[in-house]
Design an enzyme around this catalytic site. Structure first.
Site, PDB file in Angstrom:
ATOM      1  CB  VAL A 134      -0.921   0.043   1.248  1.00  0.00           C
ATOM      2  CG1 VAL A 134      -1.840   1.263   1.175  1.00  0.00           C
ATOM      3  CG2 VAL A 134      -1.745  -1.228   1.376  1.00  0.00           C
ATOM      4  CB  ILE A 138       3.534   6.154   2.410  1.00  0.00           C
ATOM      5  CG1 ILE A 138       3.633   7.321   1.430  1.00  0.00           C
ATOM      6  CG2 ILE A 138       2.894   6.596   3.720  1.00  0.00           C
ATOM      7  CD1 ILE A 138       2.292   7.966   1.088  1.00  0.00           C
ATOM      8  CG  ASP A 203      -2.961  -0.726  -7.533  1.00  0.00           C
ATOM      9  OD1 ASP A 203      -2.314  -1.770  -7.318  1.00  0.00           O
ATOM     10  OD2 ASP A 203      -2.627   0.385  -7.077  1.00  0.00           O
ATOM     11  CE  LYS A 207      -1.372   0.366  -4.303  1.00  0.00           C
ATOM     12  NZ  LYS A 207      -1.067   1.393  -5.302  1.00  0.00           N
ATOM     13  N   GLY A 306       6.892   3.043  -8.171  1.00  0.00           N
ATOM     14  CA  GLY A 306       8.229   3.178  -8.767  1.00  0.00           C
ATOM     15  C   GLY A 306       9.248   2.351  -8.006  1.00  0.00           C
TER      16      GLY A 306
HETATM   17  P1  NAP Z   1       7.371  -6.537 -13.089  1.00  0.00           P
HETATM   18  O1  NAP Z   1       8.369  -5.495 -13.380  1.00  0.00           O
HETATM   19  O2  NAP Z   1       6.413  -6.950 -14.148  1.00  0.00           O
HETATM   20  O3  NAP Z   1       8.167  -7.813 -12.578  1.00  0.00           O
HETATM   21  C1  NAP Z   1       7.563  -9.071 -12.409  1.00  0.00           C
HETATM   22  C2  NAP Z   1       8.667 -10.107 -12.260  1.00  0.00           C
HETATM   23  O4  NAP Z   1       8.071 -11.368 -11.985  1.00  0.00           O
HETATM   24  C3  NAP Z   1       9.514 -10.291 -13.521  1.00  0.00           C
HETATM   25  O5  NAP Z   1      10.869 -10.409 -13.154  1.00  0.00           O
HETATM   26  C4  NAP Z   1       9.013 -11.597 -14.124  1.00  0.00           C
HETATM   27  O6  NAP Z   1      10.032 -12.334 -14.793  1.00  0.00           O
HETATM   28  C5  NAP Z   1       8.635 -12.356 -12.852  1.00  0.00           C
HETATM   29  N1  NAP Z   1       7.621 -13.374 -13.076  1.00  0.00           N
HETATM   30  C6  NAP Z   1       6.355 -13.207 -13.510  1.00  0.00           C
HETATM   31  N2  NAP Z   1       5.725 -14.397 -13.584  1.00  0.00           N
HETATM   32  C7  NAP Z   1       6.633 -15.329 -13.183  1.00  0.00           C
HETATM   33  C8  NAP Z   1       6.597 -16.734 -13.050  1.00  0.00           C
HETATM   34  N3  NAP Z   1       5.499 -17.431 -13.325  1.00  0.00           N
HETATM   35  N4  NAP Z   1       7.691 -17.367 -12.606  1.00  0.00           N
HETATM   36  C9  NAP Z   1       8.809 -16.673 -12.313  1.00  0.00           C
HETATM   37  N5  NAP Z   1       8.912 -15.341 -12.420  1.00  0.00           N
HETATM   38  C10 NAP Z   1       7.833 -14.680 -12.849  1.00  0.00           C
HETATM   39  O7  NAP Z   1       6.473  -6.135 -11.834  1.00  0.00           O
HETATM   40  P2  NAP Z   1       6.838  -5.129 -10.653  1.00  0.00           P
HETATM   41  O8  NAP Z   1       6.431  -3.757 -11.052  1.00  0.00           O
HETATM   42  O9  NAP Z   1       8.202  -5.376 -10.160  1.00  0.00           O
HETATM   43  O10 NAP Z   1       5.744  -5.573  -9.551  1.00  0.00           O
HETATM   44  C11 NAP Z   1       5.926  -6.723  -8.763  1.00  0.00           C
HETATM   45  C12 NAP Z   1       4.896  -6.713  -7.634  1.00  0.00           C
HETATM   46  O11 NAP Z   1       5.045  -5.523  -6.872  1.00  0.00           O
HETATM   47  C13 NAP Z   1       3.450  -6.707  -8.109  1.00  0.00           C
HETATM   48  O12 NAP Z   1       2.680  -7.437  -7.190  1.00  0.00           O
HETATM   49  C14 NAP Z   1       3.062  -5.228  -8.047  1.00  0.00           C
HETATM   50  O13 NAP Z   1       1.674  -5.046  -7.868  1.00  0.00           O
HETATM   51  C15 NAP Z   1       3.820  -4.803  -6.818  1.00  0.00           C
HETATM   52  N6  NAP Z   1       4.125  -3.387  -6.718  1.00  0.00           N
HETATM   53  C16 NAP Z   1       4.715  -2.732  -7.762  1.00  0.00           C
HETATM   54  C17 NAP Z   1       5.031  -1.400  -7.615  1.00  0.00           C
HETATM   55  C18 NAP Z   1       5.665  -0.605  -8.709  1.00  0.00           C
HETATM   56  O14 NAP Z   1       5.772   0.620  -8.565  1.00  0.00           O
HETATM   57  N7  NAP Z   1       6.110  -1.236  -9.803  1.00  0.00           N
HETATM   58  C19 NAP Z   1       4.750  -0.751  -6.414  1.00  0.00           C
HETATM   59  C20 NAP Z   1       4.161  -1.452  -5.364  1.00  0.00           C
HETATM   60  C21 NAP Z   1       3.861  -2.767  -5.531  1.00  0.00           C
HETATM   61  P3  NAP Z   1      10.729 -11.771 -16.111  1.00  0.00           P
HETATM   62  O15 NAP Z   1      11.489 -10.555 -15.679  1.00  0.00           O
HETATM   63  O16 NAP Z   1      11.635 -12.854 -16.561  1.00  0.00           O
HETATM   64  O17 NAP Z   1       9.631 -11.455 -17.068  1.00  0.00           O
HETATM   65  N1  HSE Z   2       0.562   0.541  -9.960  1.00  0.00           N
HETATM   66  C1  HSE Z   2       0.651   0.968  -8.614  1.00  0.00           C
HETATM   67  C2  HSE Z   2       0.422   2.454  -8.534  1.00  0.00           C
HETATM   68  C3  HSE Z   2       2.008   0.614  -8.067  1.00  0.00           C
HETATM   69  O1  HSE Z   2       0.509   3.108  -9.577  1.00  0.00           O
HETATM   70  O2  HSE Z   2       0.134   2.957  -7.462  1.00  0.00           O
HETATM   71  C4  HSE Z   2       2.164   0.930  -6.603  1.00  0.00           C
HETATM   72  O3  HSE Z   2       1.365   0.092  -5.829  1.00  0.00           O
END
Ligand code: NAP
Ligand code: HSE
Length: 443
Positions: A134, A138, A203, A207, A306
């Site tokens: 979430v 923060i 999303d 949260k 990010g």
């Molecule tokens: P992302 O960049 O799409 O990364 C996902 C990763 O998971 C990639 O490395 C991918 O592998 C791997 N993956 C996906 N399916 C897989 C599988 N079946 N087996 C093994 N590896 C697998 O996503 P992200 O932005 O880092 O987000 C990850 C999590 O954090 C999500 O739950 C998202 O909601 C949460 N989140 C993200 C942010 C943000 O700002 N981005 C903020 C808060 C929370 P490959 O690299 O080989 O494709």
């Molecule tokens: N996609 C989400 C957002 C990532 O834009 O807030 C952080 O949880």
């Protein structure tokens, strides 16, 4: 001194995973010294071994099989940073069943399977940390659980989706469409793999559900919540809102009436008075305003999405987990902790649509002919909806006009009936846009 050995494994090594790795590497020595532990990174699971990554890791560390991370004897902390709900749930439960610690940023998973995950924690003795789920950087979970634990919250209002706030802020500042700005948000790593989760409000809903569980002990389901995204908000609405003294933000709203037990949860684009802090939070920044009965109002502001902001939250969980492993005593998500949350929920019930009240903003496209306003105002009057401000304007060369108005407070149920009846009027040309107006408690 004998240092506790801690192995950190990753399932998922994308935006967040690589950020966590990068910052842990640069802080490793300091953390090891400070915590009296020795850190290793035995396994990292990804989907594509050939993908170019922003950080380099030893090739033998990478695997395509997340169960190798879960089962690795040296991995005590499994960072689930892959996203999605089906496989992520399986790996999470598998790790918890082994008594391991899972650190996650996966709000969609917690929304869908939070109960099962917490049950597994209780049954098998593992631990689950989810600060990054979430509001990015923060520390809102810690704030609710620790800093403000003495409080009951009549209202929690938050800008909790970085992507939508980034898009709305830039739309307003630059006059661009949301589709154009979305591409930049993707490049910056803010957007979920399925961008509908961000744009359609899901999303932020996930949260808000997590916050509502921690604050009120109830898992709120989709059918009990109001969830709307930002796709229907136009630049014109932003300008009208400003004329009325507001800015439009995607808002998560959790309200609890402690006398009646009524709990409501909604995510929707809302008009926020210009002089309030939430109206001035722009770009990828999130803000959460907590109205507590002991501390009064607390507002937290920080980057909501990010790589770096999210890594900061994940690393705070990893540090807590390392301390828990070192001392064999975890602070977070112990069985008594979970039970205490559920007990909070015993006195809560979901509010009815008659109980949820606010002021509303309406935008109506109407046939521009004498007398067409009569039918429109009759519908409002019939339902007792009083108009606080109204602006009507013509469109050169067209037989249509636009009305934007702000109402006095009324209920969701009444507004739904008003909109249904307006849609039946032949002079109303398209479905009215209805946005809620946020009425803050004192800051
Ligand atoms: P992302 O960049 O799409 O990364 C996902 C990763 O998971 C990639 O490395 C991918 O592998 C791997 N993956 C996906 N399916 C897989 C599988 N079946 N087996 C093994 N590896 C697998 O996503 P992200 O932005 O880092 O987000 C990850 C999590 O954090 C999500 O739950 C998202 O909601 C949460 N989140 C993200 C942010 C943000 O700002 N981005 C903020 C808060 C929370 P490959 O690299 O080989 O494709
Ligand atoms: N996609 C989400 C957002 C990532 O834009 O807030 C952080 O949880």
């Amino acid at each position: 001194m004998n240092k506790t050995k801690i192995g950190i494994g990753f399932i998922g090594f994308g935006t967040v995973g690589q950020g966590v790795w990068k910052h842990l590497q640069s802080q490793r020595e300091e953390l090891e010294e400070r915590l009296g532990v020795s850190i290793s990174f035995p396994k990292i699971a990804v989907r594509d071994l050939k993908r170019e990554r922003g950080v380099s890791v030893p090739a033998e560390t990478l695997t395509l099989d997340p169960m190798e991370v879960v089962n690795h004897p040296d991995v005590n902390i499994v960072c689930e940073l892959m996203g999605g709900t089906t496989k992520a749930k399986d790996y999470t439960l598998a790790a918890l069943k082994l008594g391991k610690v899972v650190v996650s940023a996966n709000k969609a998973l917690i929304y869908e399977f939070g109960r099962e995950i917490f049950d597994a924690v209780k049954e098998f003795g593992g631990h689950y940390y989810f600060e990054a789920s979430v509001a990015g950087g923060i520390p809102i979970i810690k704030t609710l659980r620790e800093g403000l634990v003495a409080n009951r919250f009549a209202s929690i209002a938050g800008i909790i989706n970085g992507t939508c706030n980034y898009i709305l802020s830039r739309m307003e500042a630059e006059g661009k469409s949301y589709e154009e700005i979305l591409q930049d948000a993707k490049k910056l790593g803010y957007v979920e793999a399925d961008d509908r989760l961000d744009l359609d409000g899901w999303d932020a809903f996930h949260k808000a559900v997590i916050l509502a569980f921690l604050a009120h002990g109830k898992w709120v389901s989709e059918r009990d919540a109001l969830v709307e995204g930002i796709r229907n908000v136009t630049l014109e609405d932003m300008h009208r809102a400003r004329d009325f003294g507001y800015r439009i933000k995607l808002l998560g709203m959790i309200r609890r009436n402690f006398k009646t037990g009524a709990l409501s949860l909604g995510v929707y684009p809302a008009l926020i008075p210009l002089d309030k802090t939430l109206a001035r939070v722009d770009g990828v920044y999130n803000a959460i305003k907590l109205s507590g009965d002991v501390a009064g109002t607390t507002i937290l502001i920080g980057r909501g999405a990010g790589q770096d902001a999210t890594s900061s939250a994940v690393i705070s969980d990893i540090v807590d987990a390392m301390i828990g492993i070192r001392d064999n005593a975890h602070k977070f998500l112990t069985p008594s902790d979970i039970d205490a949350c559920y007990r909070l929920g015993e006195s809560a019930r979901m509010a009815t649509m008659d109980e949820i009240r606010s002021k509303f903003y309406l935008r109506i496209s109407i046939l521009d002919e004498p007398g067409t306003l009569v039918g429109f105002y009759s519908v409002l009057a019939k339902h007792g909806v009083s108009v606080a401000r109204v602006v009507t304007y013509e469109h050169q060369g067209e037989r249509r006009g636009t009305i934007t108005l702000a109402t006095y407070p009324t209920s969701e149920a009444i507004m739904e009936r008003v909109v249904d009846e307006l849609k039946q009027l032949p002079e109303i040309l398209t479905a009215p846009l209805v946005l809620r107006i946020y009425e803050p408690t004192r800051e």
